[in-house]
Design a protein around this motif. Structure first.
Motif, PDB file in Angstrom:
ATOM      1  N   ALA A 149       0.059  -7.934  -3.699  1.00 23.52           N
ATOM      2  CA  ALA A 149      -1.434  -7.306  -3.905  1.00 23.52           C
ATOM      3  C   ALA A 149      -2.504  -7.812  -3.734  1.00 23.52           C
ATOM      4  O   ALA A 149      -1.887  -8.489  -2.228  1.00 23.52           O
ATOM      5  N   PHE A 150      -3.600  -7.033  -3.496  1.00 23.46           N
ATOM      6  CA  PHE A 150      -4.449  -6.777  -2.373  1.00 23.46           C
ATOM      7  C   PHE A 150      -5.771  -7.440  -2.637  1.00 23.46           C
ATOM      8  O   PHE A 150      -6.527  -7.818  -3.601  1.00 23.46           O
ATOM      9  N   ALA A 151      -6.711  -7.587  -1.515  1.00 21.38           N
ATOM     10  CA  ALA A 151      -7.576  -7.756  -1.999  1.00 21.38           C
ATOM     11  C   ALA A 151      -8.831  -6.754   0.062  1.00 21.38           C
ATOM     12  O   ALA A 151      -8.476  -7.017   0.380  1.00 21.38           O
ATOM     13  N   VAL A 152     -10.385  -6.875  -0.028  1.00 23.26           N
ATOM     14  CA  VAL A 152     -11.335  -6.697   0.479  1.00 23.26           C
ATOM     15  C   VAL A 152     -12.738  -8.061   0.739  1.00 23.26           C
ATOM     16  O   VAL A 152     -12.577  -8.577  -0.242  1.00 23.26           O
ATOM     17  N   GLU A 153     -12.536  -8.407   1.862  1.00 21.30           N
ATOM     18  CA  GLU A 153     -13.846  -9.267   2.001  1.00 21.30           C
ATOM     19  C   GLU A 153     -14.674  -7.872   3.008  1.00 21.30           C
ATOM     20  O   GLU A 153     -14.365  -7.629   3.558  1.00 21.30           O
ATOM     21  N   THR A 154     -15.280  -7.298   1.983  1.00 28.75           N
ATOM     22  CA  THR A 154     -16.717  -7.083   2.716  1.00 28.75           C
ATOM     23  C   THR A 154     -18.041  -7.803   3.417  1.00 28.75           C
ATOM     24  O   THR A 154     -18.260  -9.099   2.909  1.00 28.75           O
ATOM     25  N   LEU A 155     -19.097  -7.414   3.572  1.00 28.89           N
ATOM     26  CA  LEU A 155     -20.379  -8.346   3.764  1.00 28.89           C
ATOM     27  C   LEU A 155     -21.104  -8.322   2.857  1.00 28.89           C
ATOM     28  O   LEU A 155     -21.679  -9.158   3.278  1.00 28.89           O
ATOM     29  N   GLU A 156     -20.960  -7.710   2.236  1.00 28.42           N
ATOM     30  CA  GLU A 156     -21.675  -7.673   0.768  1.00 28.42           C
ATOM     31  C   GLU A 156     -20.423  -9.092  -0.193  1.00 28.42           C
ATOM     32  O   GLU A 156     -21.329  -9.891  -1.066  1.00 28.42           O
ATOM     33  N   GLY A 157     -19.298  -9.040  -0.194  1.00 27.92           N
ATOM     34  CA  GLY A 157     -18.401  -9.595  -1.448  1.00 27.92           C
ATOM     35  C   GLY A 157     -17.412  -9.513  -1.486  1.00 27.92           C
ATOM     36  O   GLY A 157     -16.593  -9.435   0.340  1.00 27.92           O
ATOM     37  N   PHE A 158     -16.346  -9.368  -2.491  1.00 26.30           N
ATOM     38  CA  PHE A 158     -15.477  -9.815  -1.791  1.00 26.30           C
ATOM     39  C   PHE A 158     -14.981  -8.513  -3.374  1.00 26.30           C
ATOM     40  O   PHE A 158     -15.523  -8.196  -4.359  1.00 26.30           O
ATOM     41  N   GLN A 159     -13.667  -7.707  -2.869  1.00 26.18           N
ATOM     42  CA  GLN A 159     -12.973  -6.749  -3.977  1.00 26.18           C
ATOM     43  C   GLN A 159     -11.592  -7.184  -4.411  1.00 26.18           C
ATOM     44  O   GLN A 159     -10.874  -7.211  -2.770  1.00 26.18           O
ATOM     45  N   LEU A 160     -10.888  -7.301  -5.539  1.00 31.42           N
ATOM     46  CA  LEU A 160      -9.685  -7.572  -5.693  1.00 31.42           C
ATOM     47  C   LEU A 160      -8.769  -7.318  -6.402  1.00 31.42           C
ATOM     48  O   LEU A 160      -9.613  -6.329  -7.829  1.00 31.42           O
ATOM     49  N   GLU A 161      -7.344  -6.745  -6.114  1.00 27.55           N
ATOM     50  CA  GLU A 161      -6.630  -6.256  -7.255  1.00 27.55           C
ATOM     51  C   GLU A 161      -6.259  -7.272  -8.535  1.00 27.55           C
ATOM     52  O   GLU A 161      -6.746  -8.102  -7.881  1.00 27.55           O
ATOM     53  N   PRO A 162      -5.881  -6.300  -9.431  1.00 29.35           N
ATOM     54  CA  PRO A 162      -5.682  -7.526 -10.481  1.00 29.35           C
ATOM     55  C   PRO A 162      -3.955  -7.717  -9.846  1.00 29.35           C
ATOM     56  O   PRO A 162      -3.572  -6.998  -8.891  1.00 29.35           O
ATOM     57  N   GLY A 163      -3.863  -9.457  -9.781  1.00 27.35           N
ATOM     58  CA  GLY A 163      -2.180 -10.027  -9.787  1.00 27.35           C
ATOM     59  C   GLY A 163      -2.865 -10.612  -8.156  1.00 27.35           C
ATOM     60  O   GLY A 163      -1.932 -11.437  -8.160  1.00 27.35           O
ATOM     61  N   PHE A 164      -4.019 -10.755  -7.488  1.00 27.73           N
ATOM     62  CA  PHE A 164      -4.473 -11.256  -6.436  1.00 27.73           C
ATOM     63  C   PHE A 164      -4.448 -12.558  -6.783  1.00 27.73           C
ATOM     64  O   PHE A 164      -3.695 -13.173  -5.824  1.00 27.73           O
ATOM     65  N   LEU A 165      -5.207 -12.985  -7.368  1.00 25.23           N
ATOM     66  CA  LEU A 165      -5.246 -14.837  -8.274  1.00 25.23           C
ATOM     67  C   LEU A 165      -3.962 -14.369  -9.082  1.00 25.23           C
ATOM     68  O   LEU A 165      -3.572 -13.652  -9.445  1.00 25.23           O
ATOM     69  N   GLU A 166      -3.538 -15.996  -8.226  1.00 25.33           N
ATOM     70  CA  GLU A 166      -2.866 -16.529  -9.561  1.00 25.33           C
ATOM     71  C   GLU A 166      -3.302 -16.869 -10.724  1.00 25.33           C
ATOM     72  O   GLU A 166      -4.310 -17.595 -11.018  1.00 25.33           O
ATOM     73  N   PRO A 167      -2.517 -16.361 -11.797  1.00 18.40           N
ATOM     74  CA  PRO A 167      -3.130 -16.648 -13.233  1.00 18.40           C
ATOM     75  C   PRO A 167      -3.716 -18.204 -14.127  1.00 18.40           C
ATOM     76  O   PRO A 167      -3.127 -19.568 -12.764  1.00 18.40           O
ATOM     77  N   GLY A 168      -4.728 -18.273 -13.733  1.00 20.40           N
ATOM     78  CA  GLY A 168      -5.593 -19.712 -14.379  1.00 20.40           C
ATOM     79  C   GLY A 168      -6.106 -20.142 -13.049  1.00 20.40           C
ATOM     80  O   GLY A 168      -6.993 -21.157 -13.111  1.00 20.40           O
ATOM     81  N   THR A 169      -6.042 -19.824 -12.239  1.00 19.35           N
ATOM     82  CA  THR A 169      -7.331 -19.888 -11.051  1.00 19.35           C
ATOM     83  C   THR A 169      -8.704 -19.744 -10.849  1.00 19.35           C
ATOM     84  O   THR A 169      -9.697 -18.788 -11.925  1.00 19.35           O
ATOM     85  N   VAL A 170      -9.239 -20.852 -10.630  1.00 17.73           N
ATOM     86  CA  VAL A 170     -10.709 -21.261 -10.441  1.00 17.73           C
ATOM     87  C   VAL A 170     -11.401 -21.258  -9.704  1.00 17.73           C
ATOM     88  O   VAL A 170     -10.895 -22.694  -9.446  1.00 17.73           O
ATOM     89  N   ASP A 171     -12.178 -20.666  -9.197  1.00 17.29           N
ATOM     90  CA  ASP A 171     -12.775 -21.199  -7.878  1.00 17.29           C
ATOM     91  C   ASP A 171     -13.777 -19.446  -7.736  1.00 17.29           C
ATOM     92  O   ASP A 171     -13.995 -19.334  -8.761  1.00 17.29           O
TER      93      ASP A 171
END
Length: 270
Positions: free
Chosen positions: A103-125
């Motif tokens: 699963a994938f994500a990008v860091e931009t100068l403005e923030g963060f974009q991520l695809e489904p599945g990048f974070l583990e279920p139940g992640t709280v951050d």
């Protein structure tokens, strides 16, 4: 010693988000002795609160593995190196073919974009507030991407890197810094912590031989090799330890503080 360049996570900052009092005292003593300090991290600018709140650092931070230089005083990006959208999307296709569960994500100068599945279920951050969506829908040529990330649940970081790097290296520089997660960090070719640190030091009239650097993971290797005194944490990754003859004691033993205390004592005697 004219400049101290330190990684953050696993080097001076623990999983609890704390920097030890001894380490804070050591950095402040170095600053009082006239030694310049710059932090060099894979973190984005918006995750620098531990430096502000615990150390009271108000200088420059090299972020996103060298892709971004950030000024904590003005709270602005002073320089950046962006990733081409075509390279990101092509790298995504290659990695997905090699590791289907990635699963994938990008860091931009403005923030963060991520695809489904990048974070583990139940992640709280902080990332849990980002709405997952395919990168093709959220990232454009104007997105100012500085880091591309890929994660898998069925491998180690080293094994994931070995599987992916030969096919992706022509597009993006690939490394990793997460100790317990199989996550790869990809950035522009020719940019890493060492390259941007060298540019920063040169702008201050400081040579590599006068730089003391600390790091613990593969994304620190180039910096540790470039610095006149590059210390790998004894508690760090084996590749980081192998990259330099100098080792600081374990993170849990305030290794950075121990080295700085000894070096500052030497300066006082000189």
């Amino acid at each position: 010693m004219r400049l101290i360049a330190s990684d953050i996570d696993g080097t001076i900052l623990g999983h609890d988000g704390k920097i030890s009092p001894r380490t804070i005292r050591a950095f402040r003593a170095a600053e009082d002795a006239g030694v310049e300090i710059v932090f060099v991290t894979g973190r984005p600018p918006r995750w620098l609160d531990p430096l502000r709140e615990q150390i009271g650092h108000t200088g420059t931070v090299i972020c996103s593995n060298g892709a971004v230089v950030y000024d904590l005083v003005s709270e602005r990006v002073t320089s950046s190196h962006l990733l081409p959208l075509a390279s990101i999307l092509r790298a995504r296709e290659i990695i997905k073919d090699l590791v289907p569960d990635a699963a994938f994500a990008v860091e931009t100068l403005e923030g963060f974009q991520l695809e489904p599945g990048f974070l583990e279920p139940g992640t709280v951050d902080l990332l849990a507030k980002v709405t997952p969506a395919p990168l093709r829908e959220t990232v454009t040529a104007k997105s100012e991407v500085v880091k591309f990330l890929a994660v898998t649940r069925d491998s180690t970081a080293d094994a994931f890197l070995a599987r992916v790097r030969p096919s992706v290296d022509r597009l993006l520089a690939v490394t990793h810094s997460a100790a317990a997660t199989a996550m790869l960090e990809m950035g522009p070719h020719g940019i890493n912590k060492a390259v941007t640190l060298a540019e920063y030091a040169a702008s201050r009239g400081i040579e590599a031989r006068d730089v003391v650097a600390f790091g613990d993971m593969p994304n620190d290797i180039e910096m540790l090799r470039w610095a006149g005194a590059g210390y790998a944490m004894a508690s760090g990754h084996e590749r980081a330890r192998a990259a330099t003859a100098l080792h600081a004691p374990d993170f849990s033993d305030d290794g950075v503080a121990q080295v700085l205390e000894a070096r500052l004592a030497g300066l006082a005697k000189a």
